[in-house]
Write an enzyme that holds these catalytic residues in place. Structure first.
Site, PDB file in Angstrom:
ATOM      1  N   GLU A   1      -5.384  -1.021  -2.582  1.00 15.50           N
ATOM      2  CA  GLU A   1      -6.847  -1.051  -2.425  1.00 15.50           C
ATOM      3  C   GLU A   1      -7.512  -1.757  -3.610  1.00 15.50           C
ATOM      4  O   GLU A   1      -8.548  -2.402  -3.453  1.00 15.50           O
ATOM      5  CB  GLU A   1      -7.389   0.377  -2.290  1.00 15.50           C
ATOM      6  CG  GLU A   1      -7.014   1.008  -0.944  1.00 15.50           C
ATOM      7  CD  GLU A   1      -7.505   2.436  -0.838  1.00 15.50           C
ATOM      8  OE1 GLU A   1      -7.016   3.274  -1.623  1.00 15.50           O
ATOM      9  OE2 GLU A   1      -8.379   2.709  -0.009  1.00 15.50           O
TER      10      GLU A   1
ATOM     11  N   GLU B   1      -0.839   6.567   2.387  1.00  6.56           N
ATOM     12  CA  GLU B   1      -1.595   7.828   2.317  1.00  6.56           C
ATOM     13  C   GLU B   1      -1.340   8.744   3.505  1.00  6.56           C
ATOM     14  O   GLU B   1      -1.355   9.967   3.381  1.00  6.56           O
ATOM     15  CB  GLU B   1      -3.104   7.544   2.222  1.00  6.56           C
ATOM     16  CG  GLU B   1      -3.574   6.998   0.886  1.00  6.56           C
ATOM     17  CD  GLU B   1      -3.433   5.490   0.766  1.00  6.56           C
ATOM     18  OE1 GLU B   1      -2.739   4.881   1.611  1.00  6.56           O
ATOM     19  OE2 GLU B   1      -4.018   4.929  -0.177  1.00  6.56           O
TER      20      GLU B   1
END
Ligand code: CAA
Length: 722
Positions: free
Chosen positions: A131, A151
């Site tokens: 990210e 995640e």
């Protein structure tokens, strides 16, 4: 190059008071290095082992960007040291009070930076690490780099803009592939999907500098991902892909997955800021869920064996060749794991017929893998070439490790190992693969021998736990070598403290408790299929009765005959098992045990004959326990066993029990293990369940003193992991 970084412990590392007042600031300067090379400000992540984006790293990056802005730099390059670019958010900070800057704020700052920001990825960029790259303006990667958003494996979603930025680059389908699989993808594939700008060979840092320099030169300037629309240029396809992902939802995680898909959908439908808010709110909800807590705990538990390894201070031996004694299911499984890891292996059986059967079974398994396309024929041949078989002691000559996997008593195993050790010459490492009394082994073989235990739980792919036990005072190289060997075999070692009298290790104790509570519930009137189904629904791969059918009822009964404070088969007895054995129902290999296995697919099928045997054996009729009681009692029984293991110092921490259950008992990772799930269920509730169980059969389920102690002090098992 102008060095502007302060190193930990180096010159100018600040006085103590300053460090106490500004701990993050000081640490941030050691975990993110700032160097200006001509017009490019280079920020280097140096937070080993995996460059997690801890508060110090976030602060370091924020400061680095600000420092570049205050300098005459014309571009910023973010690189990393070590083999991992970044494993993302620091998992150890989850559940702690948030400390600024958040990842979201940092990434927004980077995206809004008026200087162009280039990220150069080597190794893995995972989760928040990827990210970070998505928030930068340009992304390049080394050819062997991998990017991913794992995640979902922690029960979360990419919570720092991943669901909003990635689809803008790659479209909905590719973004959801990456987000929902959680699997990393190769740099080249990421490039094809628009997630990267370039994949480079050779010196990555150099390539990054050239990129940054050229961008500054060409006046390309920043390119905030929130303004990119490449992945959304065809909104109809984008929405059709979203609909297809929604339509494919199924199973217990459908609700969570649906929310993640909605976040990606929001990247097209909502303004960027609103999409980020949506992502944040789902992230918070998931973070607080028991499922995510369980998965995060499982992540730590699986690595807690590493902590035990650090207590093993010795240097592992170099191992090249192994001898495995016993070619049954256990010995065969061990031999295959050794062969798979490239070790020369000699399989010993008592006679030629048993030997050729054992070698044939190994070849059969490899052949099946080849025909399924899971293994190349050349790889099968290479592994088989490492295997030799013998029925003579002398074939152990030169062996580095000898593992006894035969079904014999401790004194016999000791005599066998002593014989092999003599034939091997030198001082080989000796181990028994079952739960025998280590003190008897030591006595039989002699105190100077390097002898320990490696307790496996086949099938090893499903249950990778290896419980390692060494006698008190053993040379440090013994435990270190057994650990290293287990790891090389792709398994998960856990160090268990010796208790001196063959008292069962961890997984065996937990399995025993699970099995005894099943018998207890059976006596109360529950059917085996009902117990198995409730236990599976709660989160075990197999119910206790199907598991016992696989092991064989005789073996199960022998395993269950030991008494511990947390269970006492002498009190509960095993009348049902005996009745089944009397009826010739010895387990799956006989086609009949607790279930019947007579259909073509070989699946466990409830059998009216078993129902009749059980009705005739039950002491009286009561209302059969329902799913809730089955699940609560099972949970209480296993957690009580774990609590005794902690209280008796067989393991260091409750998380070790969790690790054993997750990797040795087929417990679902989302449950986090018996001790974490006890915390989540509430200790008082489980203590009450134990009291009710004990009231039925006084003395069969003695609660560990830990329950009262923790409840009285308002503490949890997790507190004991600190
Ligand atoms: N935070 C903190 N510590 C981490 C970490 C993380 N994200 N990832 C790994 N570590 C630690 C491990 O606990 C281990 O510590 P110990 O040595 O003390 O046991 C050490 O780093 C090495 O890890 P591994 O033993 O797993 O090493 P490996 O080489 O086998 O694997 C890896 C490296 C592929 C990066 C693997 O560790 C991994 O998959 N890590 C998790 C990555 C992940 O899930 N990231 C997402 C985080 S959530 C996120 O980023 C959310 C967000 O959007 C806000």
């Amino acid at each position: 190059m102008t060095e502007m970084c302060r190193y930990a412990g180096g010159e100018g590392s600040g006085d103590d008071l300053e460090e106490i007042l500004h701990p993050y600031e000081d640490r941030s300067m050691t975990v993110v290095r700032y160097v200006q090379q001509e017009r490019v400000a280079v920020l280097t992540l140096c937070n080993p082992p995996v460059n997690a984006l801890s508060v110090a790293t976030r602060t370091g990056l924020l400061d680095g960007v600000n420092r570049a802005l205050a300098s005459d730099a014309a571009a910023i390059l973010i690189v990393a040291e070590g083999s991992t670019f970044s494993a993302g958010a620091d998992i150890n900070e989850f559940g702690q009070p948030p400390v600024e800057p958040s990842l979201g704020d940092l990434f927004r700052h980077i995206e809004d930076c008026p200087l162009p920001v280039v990220v150069a990825i080597q190794g893995a960029a995972l989760g928040g690490g990827f990210e970070l790259a998505l928030a930068a303006h340009y992304r390049i990667a080394a050819r062997n780099a991998r990017i991913g958003l794992p995640e979902v494996k922690l029960g979360l979603l990419p919570g720092a803009g991943g669901t909003q930025r990635l689809p803008r680059l790659s479209g909905a389908n590719a973004a959801l592939e990456v987000i929902l699989s959680g699997e990393p993808i190769a740099a080249e594939a990421a490039l094809q999907m628009g997630m990267l700008d370039d994949v480079v060979d050779g010196d990555l840092a150099e390539a990054g500098l050239i990129w940054a320099d050229q961008i500054a030169d060409g006046g390309l300037g920043p390119r905030p991902t929130r303004k990119v629309t490449t992945g959304m240029s065809d909104p109809v396809t984008f929405m059709a892909d979203i609909a297809a992902w929604h339509a494919a939802l199924e199973g217990e995680t459908a609700d969570t997955t649906g929310k993640i898909i909605e976040c990606v959908e929001a990247s097209l439908l909502l303004p960027f800021e609103a999409g980020l808010r949506r992502e944040r709110s789902v992230f918070r909800e998931l973070l607080a869920s028991d499922r995510s807590r369980g998965l995060r705990h499982a992540f730590r538990a699986e690595r807690s064996a590493g902590r035990s390894a650090k207590q093993v201070s010795g240097k592992p031996r170099y191992i090249q060749s192994c001898v495995v004694m016993g070619g049954g299911f256990l010995g065969g499984s061990i031999s295959m794991a050794l062969l798979n890891s490239g070790l020369k292996t000699t399989l010993i059986e008592t006679d030629d017929a048993s030997l050729s059967e054992a070698v044939g079974s190994i070849l059969d398994v490899y052949d099946r893998s080849v025909s399924r396309g899971d293994l190349a024929a050349s790889e099968r041949d290479a592994r088989m070439a490492l295997l030799s078989g013998s029925s003579a002691y002398t074939s152990a000559a030169g062996a580095d490790v000898i593992i006894h996997a035969g079904p014999v008593a401790a004194d016999q195993a000791g005599r066998d190992l002593a014989g092999f050790a003599k034939a091997a010459g030198g001082q080989p490492i000796l181990a028994v693969a079952s739960d025998l009394d280590i003190s008897v082994l030591v006595e039989t073989i002699g105190r100077d021998a390097l002898v320990g235990q490696m307790v496996f739980h086949p099938p090893l792919r499903a249950n990778p736990l290896v419980e390692v036990l060494v006698p008190e005072g053993a040379a440090p190289e013994l435990a270190a070598s057994l650990f290293a060997l287990a790891r090389r075999m792709g398994l998960k070692p856990l160090l268990v403290a010796p208790r001196g009298s063959g008292e069962g290790l961890i997984a065996g104790r937990l399995r025993g408790a699970m099995r005894q509570v099943a018998e207890h519930l059976l006596i109360l009137g529950a059917a085996p299929e009902a117990i198995d189904a409730a236990v599976r629904d709660w989160g075990f791969r197999l119910g206790p009765f199907e598991a016992e059918d696989r092991a064989g009822l005789e073996a199960g009964r022998a395993d269950q005959s030991r008494s511990y404070p947390d269970r006492n088969p002498q009190i509960i007895g095993q009348p049902m098992t005996s009745a089944l054995l009397d009826a010739g129902r010895t387990g799956r290999s006989a086609g009949a045990g607790w279930f019947s296995y007579d259909t073509e697919d070989g699946r466990a099928r409830p059998d009216p004959v078993v129902r009749d045997i059980l009705s005739a054996t039950r002491p009286g009729t009561t209302a059969a326990p329902g799913d809730a009681q089955i699940q609560l009692w099972t949970q209480a029984a296993i957690a009580n066993s774990g609590a005794w293991l902690v209280a008796d110092k067989v393991v260091d921490h409750p998380i070790d029990v969790d690790m054993a259950a997750l990797s040795g008992l087929g417990m679902a990772r989302a449950r986090g293990g018996p001790m974490l799930s006890a915390d989540l269920a509430g200790l008082a509730q489980l203590q009450q369940a134990l009291a009710a169980m004990n009231a039925e059969h006084p003395g069969a389920w003695t609660p560990s003193p830990l329950w009262s102690e923790l409840i009285k002090n308002g503490r949890s098992f997790s507190d004991l992991n600190e």
